[in-house]
Motif scaffolding. Structure first.
Motif, PDB file in Angstrom:
ATOM      1  N   GLY A 268       7.874  46.126  17.963  1.00  0.00           N
ATOM      2  CA  GLY A 268       7.795  46.058  19.232  1.00  0.00           C
ATOM      3  C   GLY A 268       6.897  47.313  19.865  1.00  0.00           C
ATOM      4  O   GLY A 268       6.904  47.498  21.129  1.00  0.00           O
ATOM      5  N   ARG A 269       6.533  47.978  19.179  1.00  0.00           N
ATOM      6  CA  ARG A 269       5.437  49.238  19.637  1.00  0.00           C
ATOM      7  C   ARG A 269       4.278  48.683  19.641  1.00  0.00           C
ATOM      8  O   ARG A 269       3.494  47.993  18.923  1.00  0.00           O
ATOM      9  N   ILE A 270       3.478  49.275  20.848  1.00  0.00           N
ATOM     10  CA  ILE A 270       2.073  48.897  20.939  1.00  0.00           C
ATOM     11  C   ILE A 270       1.005  49.844  20.411  1.00  0.00           C
ATOM     12  O   ILE A 270       1.263  50.829  20.018  1.00  0.00           O
ATOM     13  N   VAL A 271       0.527  49.216  19.271  1.00  0.00           N
ATOM     14  CA  VAL A 271      -0.688  49.655  18.482  1.00  0.00           C
ATOM     15  C   VAL A 271      -2.001  49.838  19.309  1.00  0.00           C
ATOM     16  O   VAL A 271      -2.413  51.163  19.067  1.00  0.00           O
ATOM     17  N   ILE A 272      -2.207  49.060  20.232  1.00  0.00           N
ATOM     18  CA  ILE A 272      -3.562  49.289  20.968  1.00  0.00           C
ATOM     19  C   ILE A 272      -3.353  48.315  22.067  1.00  0.00           C
ATOM     20  O   ILE A 272      -3.020  47.182  21.785  1.00  0.00           O
ATOM     21  N   ALA A 273      -4.101  48.806  23.036  1.00  0.00           N
ATOM     22  CA  ALA A 273      -4.174  47.922  24.392  1.00  0.00           C
ATOM     23  C   ALA A 273      -5.635  48.064  24.932  1.00  0.00           C
ATOM     24  O   ALA A 273      -6.097  49.159  24.689  1.00  0.00           O
ATOM     25  N   ALA A 274      -6.068  47.057  25.622  1.00  0.00           N
ATOM     26  CA  ALA A 274      -7.395  47.254  25.995  1.00  0.00           C
ATOM     27  C   ALA A 274      -7.555  46.151  27.101  1.00  0.00           C
ATOM     28  O   ALA A 274      -7.007  45.309  27.151  1.00  0.00           O
ATOM     29  N   SER A 275      -8.748  46.349  27.793  1.00  0.00           N
ATOM     30  CA  SER A 275      -8.848  45.289  29.069  1.00  0.00           C
ATOM     31  C   SER A 275     -10.639  45.428  29.084  1.00  0.00           C
ATOM     32  O   SER A 275     -11.011  46.330  28.564  1.00  0.00           O
ATOM     33  N   LYS A 276     -11.072  44.452  29.765  1.00  0.00           N
ATOM     34  CA  LYS A 276     -12.641  44.335  29.859  1.00  0.00           C
ATOM     35  C   LYS A 276     -13.045  43.460  30.631  1.00  0.00           C
ATOM     36  O   LYS A 276     -12.279  42.305  30.969  1.00  0.00           O
ATOM     37  N   ASN A 277     -13.962  43.720  31.503  1.00  0.00           N
ATOM     38  CA  ASN A 277     -14.550  42.830  32.570  1.00  0.00           C
ATOM     39  C   ASN A 277     -15.309  41.743  32.156  1.00  0.00           C
ATOM     40  O   ASN A 277     -16.054  42.236  31.026  1.00  0.00           O
ATOM     41  N   GLU A 278     -15.475  40.668  32.470  1.00  0.00           N
ATOM     42  CA  GLU A 278     -16.228  39.386  32.119  1.00  0.00           C
ATOM     43  C   GLU A 278     -16.953  39.111  33.191  1.00  0.00           C
ATOM     44  O   GLU A 278     -16.450  39.277  34.574  1.00  0.00           O
ATOM     45  N   ASP A 279     -17.940  38.140  32.957  1.00  0.00           N
ATOM     46  CA  ASP A 279     -18.686  37.528  33.737  1.00  0.00           C
ATOM     47  C   ASP A 279     -17.950  36.537  34.744  1.00  0.00           C
ATOM     48  O   ASP A 279     -16.680  35.863  34.099  1.00  0.00           O
ATOM     49  N   GLU A 280     -18.348  36.156  35.755  1.00  0.00           N
ATOM     50  CA  GLU A 280     -17.483  35.264  36.656  1.00  0.00           C
ATOM     51  C   GLU A 280     -17.560  33.776  36.031  1.00  0.00           C
ATOM     52  O   GLU A 280     -18.432  33.166  35.393  1.00  0.00           O
ATOM     53  N   VAL A 281     -16.425  33.365  35.928  1.00  0.00           N
ATOM     54  CA  VAL A 281     -16.085  31.915  35.366  1.00  0.00           C
ATOM     55  C   VAL A 281     -15.173  31.187  36.289  1.00  0.00           C
ATOM     56  O   VAL A 281     -14.444  31.837  37.411  1.00  0.00           O
ATOM     57  N   ASP A 282     -14.916  29.865  36.160  1.00  0.00           N
ATOM     58  CA  ASP A 282     -14.400  28.953  37.296  1.00  0.00           C
ATOM     59  C   ASP A 282     -13.343  28.348  36.534  1.00  0.00           C
ATOM     60  O   ASP A 282     -12.596  27.505  37.309  1.00  0.00           O
ATOM     61  N   GLU A 283     -13.075  28.393  35.606  1.00  0.00           N
ATOM     62  CA  GLU A 283     -11.844  27.656  34.889  1.00  0.00           C
ATOM     63  C   GLU A 283     -11.056  28.531  34.099  1.00  0.00           C
ATOM     64  O   GLU A 283     -11.487  29.468  33.380  1.00  0.00           O
ATOM     65  N   ALA A 284      -9.557  28.191  34.061  1.00  0.00           N
ATOM     66  CA  ALA A 284      -8.786  29.131  33.464  1.00  0.00           C
ATOM     67  C   ALA A 284      -8.910  29.162  31.886  1.00  0.00           C
ATOM     68  O   ALA A 284      -8.794  30.013  31.318  1.00  0.00           O
ATOM     69  N   ALA A 285      -9.119  27.685  31.555  1.00  0.00           N
ATOM     70  CA  ALA A 285      -9.295  27.507  30.038  1.00  0.00           C
ATOM     71  C   ALA A 285     -10.590  28.280  29.473  1.00  0.00           C
ATOM     72  O   ALA A 285     -10.495  28.963  28.359  1.00  0.00           O
ATOM     73  N   ILE A 286     -11.260  28.543  30.111  1.00  0.00           N
ATOM     74  CA  ILE A 286     -12.770  29.473  29.983  1.00  0.00           C
ATOM     75  C   ILE A 286     -12.342  30.686  29.652  1.00  0.00           C
ATOM     76  O   ILE A 286     -12.492  31.522  28.736  1.00  0.00           O
ATOM     77  N   ILE A 287     -11.547  31.380  30.789  1.00  0.00           N
ATOM     78  CA  ILE A 287     -11.345  32.766  30.612  1.00  0.00           C
ATOM     79  C   ILE A 287     -10.314  32.974  29.617  1.00  0.00           C
ATOM     80  O   ILE A 287     -10.283  34.359  28.864  1.00  0.00           O
ATOM     81  N   GLU A 288      -9.211  32.178  29.295  1.00  0.00           N
ATOM     82  CA  GLU A 288      -8.435  32.431  28.218  1.00  0.00           C
ATOM     83  C   GLU A 288      -8.964  32.134  26.857  1.00  0.00           C
ATOM     84  O   GLU A 288      -8.818  32.824  25.707  1.00  0.00           O
ATOM     85  N   SER A 289      -9.984  31.401  26.716  1.00  0.00           N
ATOM     86  CA  SER A 289     -10.613  31.509  25.412  1.00  0.00           C
ATOM     87  C   SER A 289     -11.495  32.602  25.126  1.00  0.00           C
ATOM     88  O   SER A 289     -11.374  33.080  24.070  1.00  0.00           O
TER      89      SER A 289
END
Length: 354
Positions: A268-289
């Motif tokens: 349960g220890r965090i090895v690594i965490a990251a975030s990233k900005n992405e281009d605009e999308v209009d569907e939840a399935a696309i951003i989750e993919s």
């Protein structure tokens, strides 16, 4: 915090607020208090029916499952989607009934009512558009029937639409009749896109859109109440595996999107965490993919052989688990993480409920 860190959506650095906060302090305080006191409504009366209406697909009159999953806690999503509106099967069966009694506004029917003058089909530009031509005999429909319902690829042009329905009922199964109604609905959807929006889409694309709607509905129907009542808690990955939680977020008002990734070990220890900005999308399935793709790209150079990916978009999870061709609107994008998964020893994609 460093004075030039945390550049936000307002394009202001921390140093701005440290130096000039006193100028806008009263206005900001008043705005925050107004938001809290009015439940975030800025003193306006919110039309609750309009809010619900935004969650309903304007084309099918059923829940927009991707939008519901993007906005609500996964623990209550299934309950929302089970609220009966006009179910997907109802929409397509009702469309088939309207076809059988010939009350759809085809160009020939509109001409009888003196609404239009020209009745030429907008696809083949040869024959008049009546119900049989629009659904069956137009040359632009041939490859669709050949791909999805081969029993109709050699149908006789002399048969009326209702005769064709009877033939499907007599020679086919209930599943084939359902497929027939779905394809007819998709052809009419494609026709309306051309007639009303001047938008020409491929018939196979329209059919896959209809099939994807049905698949989403069926996925919800088979989800049990027991799954809904499960207590959400973090679960450790199996021995020899690491675990990746991914999530995507759409900020429609800012025309932005982003993904977050957290890699955990078995303790349960965090090895690594990251975030990233992405281009605009209009569907939840696309951003989750995209979030899953970024998680795989993060792990690849780290030499991690085995891991579990957790995602809260059930559609994407099913598509990645499936070996069949994707009918989803994000189908092309789903192929990228699928191909990348083959470069690891073991990758398990699972749905998270919290």
């Amino acid at each position: 915090m460093h004075p030039t860190k945390a550049l936000g959506s307002d394009s202001m650095f921390v140093v701005f607020f440290r130096s000039y906060c006193h100028i806008v302090e009263d206005s900001i305080t008043a705005a925050v208090l107004d938001s809290l006191n009015n439940d975030g409504r800025n003193g306006e009366i919110v039309d609750e029916e309009q809010i619900v209406d935004n969650l309903i697909d304007a084309t099918t009159k059923t829940w927009n499952a991707q939008l519901v999953r993007a906005l609500f806690n996964p623990n209550i999503v299934v309950a929302i989607l089970r609220i009966r509106l006009l179910q997907t099967q109802d929409v397509m069966e009702k469309h088939l009934c309207r076809c059988k009694i010939d009350i759809l506004p085809t160009l020939t029917n509109l001409k009888r009512k003196k609404i239009v003058v020209k009745t030429q089909c907008g696809f083949c530009h040869v024959y008049e558009e009546d119900i049989s031509h629009a659904m069956l005999t137009c040359s632009s429909n041939y490859s669709l029937w050949q791909k999805f319902l081969p029993m109709l690829q050699n149908f006789q042009s002399s048969l009326t639409f209702i005769d064709t329905v009877r033939m499907v009922m007599m020679q086919g199964s209930e599943a084939k009749l359902t497929m027939f109604s779905i394809l007819c609905w998709s052809l009419w959807y494609r026709r309306n896109q051309l007639q009303m929006g001047n938008n020409l889409i491929q018939h196979v694309q329209a059919a896959k859109h209809a099939l994807s709607i049905c698949k989403t509905f069926n996925d919800v129907q088979i989800t049990t109440t027991k799954d809904l009542l499960k207590v959400s808690k973090w679960q450790a990955p199996p021995d020899g595996y690491l675990k990746i939680n991914v999530n995507g977020t759409i900020f429609a008002n800012l025309r932005k999107a982003g993904v977050g990734i957290v890699l955990w070990d078995m303790s349960g220890r965090i090895v690594i965490a990251a975030s990233k900005n992405e281009d605009e999308v209009d569907e939840a399935a696309i951003i989750e993919s995209i979030a899953i793709l970024r998680g795989l790209q993060l792990c690849l150079p780290l030499g991690i052989p085995n891991f579990v990916i957790k995602c809260d978009c059930l559609n994407v999870v099913h598509e990645l688990q499936s070996t069949e061709e994707s009918f989803a609107s994000a189908g092309n994008l789903i192929n990228e993480p699928k191909n990348l998964m083959r470069r690891f020893q073991q990758v398990r994609v699972q749905h998270t409920t919290g």
